[in-house]
Design an enzyme around this catalytic site. Structure first.
Site, PDB file in Angstrom:
ATOM      1  N   ASN A 160      12.097  18.499  13.995  1.00 56.82           N
ATOM      2  CA  ASN A 160      12.488  19.882  13.698  1.00 56.82           C
ATOM      3  C   ASN A 160      13.802  20.296  14.339  1.00 56.82           C
ATOM      4  OD1 ASN A 160       9.113  20.079  14.238  1.00 56.82           O
ATOM      5  ND2 ASN A 160       9.925  20.490  12.198  1.00 56.82           N
ATOM      6  N   ILE A 166      17.335  24.398  15.529  1.00 63.83           N
ATOM      7  CA  ILE A 166      15.877  24.264  15.575  1.00 63.83           C
ATOM      8  C   ILE A 166      15.251  24.947  14.368  1.00 63.83           C
ATOM      9  CG2 ILE A 166      13.789  24.801  16.902  1.00 63.83           C
ATOM     10  CD1 ILE A 166      15.656  24.932  19.405  1.00 63.83           C
ATOM     11  N   CYS A 167      14.341  24.228  13.715  1.00 60.77           N
ATOM     12  CA  CYS A 167      13.613  24.788  12.576  1.00 60.77           C
ATOM     13  C   CYS A 167      12.181  25.077  13.008  1.00 60.77           C
ATOM     14  CB  CYS A 167      13.622  23.813  11.399  1.00 60.77           C
ATOM     15  SG  CYS A 167      12.646  24.365   9.987  1.00 60.77           S
ATOM     16  N   VAL A 168      11.828  26.340  13.059  1.00 65.63           N
ATOM     17  CA  VAL A 168      10.462  26.730  13.402  1.00 65.63           C
ATOM     18  C   VAL A 168      10.166  28.042  12.674  1.00 65.63           C
ATOM     19  CG1 VAL A 168      11.187  27.956  15.504  1.00 65.63           C
ATOM     20  CG2 VAL A 168       8.846  27.123  15.311  1.00 65.63           C
TER      21      VAL A 168
END
EC number: 2.3.2.23
Length: 209
Positions: A90, A97-99
């Site tokens: 992620n 950051i991918c969240v």
């Protein structure tokens, strides 16, 4: 490391006070394994040190992360980046950051502390279904041992205290102060030996890729 530009002049005084209050609270009573680094001249540029959680390939590492608040914060979420190189499904090549917390699940009342805790949780439970690093996501799902070895190697190379200029998150020095220099001096021989070993391991892994 500071941001190239600041949105501090675009934030309302109320938002600035709220952010500074939360940062100061975290500095006084830090969440476990997280140390916030306050930039009083620009609250839109927030950095923190996160301990790699035990039992993960990131254990014993210290990761520097950055949150950049945009002019519409807190109505819109900040951007989040790892400044420390990391192998994680992620996290993109540029550190982004991918969240979901910073996308569809964002709520204006979540706050900085919640974001940092979410990033720490992401080190414990990656989400390969929404991978920015497709190689890491695929490796985690299909060859976990290889993923773990690669992530651990990156942690040992890039996320050691000497690389971050800190001791540990509990007594980190962002200014290269005495405790940082003392720690770095004690670790120098061990770091040199570890570096040689890791470089050999890295060469072997690269031949297999």
């Amino acid at each position: 490391m500071s941001s190239q530009y600041s949105n501090v002049e675009n934030l309302s005084p109320q938002t600035i006070r709220q952010v500074m209050r939360e940062l100061q609270e975290m500095e006084t009573t830090p969440p476990e394994g997280i140390k916030v680094l306050i930039n009083e001249s620009d609250v839109t540029d927030i950095q923190a040190l996160i301990d790699g959680p035990a039992g993960t390939p990131y254990a014993a590492g210290i990761f520097r992360v950055k949150l950049t608040l945009n002019k519409d914060f807190p109505l819109t979420p900040p951007k989040a980046y790892f400044l420390t190189k990391i192998f994680h499904p992620n996290v993109a090549a540029n550190g982004e950051i991918c969240v979901n917390t910073l996308k569809k699940d964002w709520k204006p009342d979540l706050g900085i502390k919640h974001i940092l805790l979410t990033i720490k949780c992401l080190l414990i439970v990656p989400n390969p279904e929404s991978a920015l690093n497709e190689e890491a996501g695929k490796m985690l799902l299909e060859r976990y041992d290889d993923y773990s070895q690669r992530a651990r190697m990156m942690t040992e190379i890039h996320a050691q205290p000497a690389k971050c200029g800190v001791g540990a998150t509990g007594d980190a020095k962002d200014d290269g102060g005495p405790s940082t220099k003392k720690h770095a001096g004690l670790d120098k021989k061990l770091q040199d030996k570890k570096k040689e070993k890791l470089l050999k391991e890295k060469k072997r892994m690269l031949k297999r890729l």
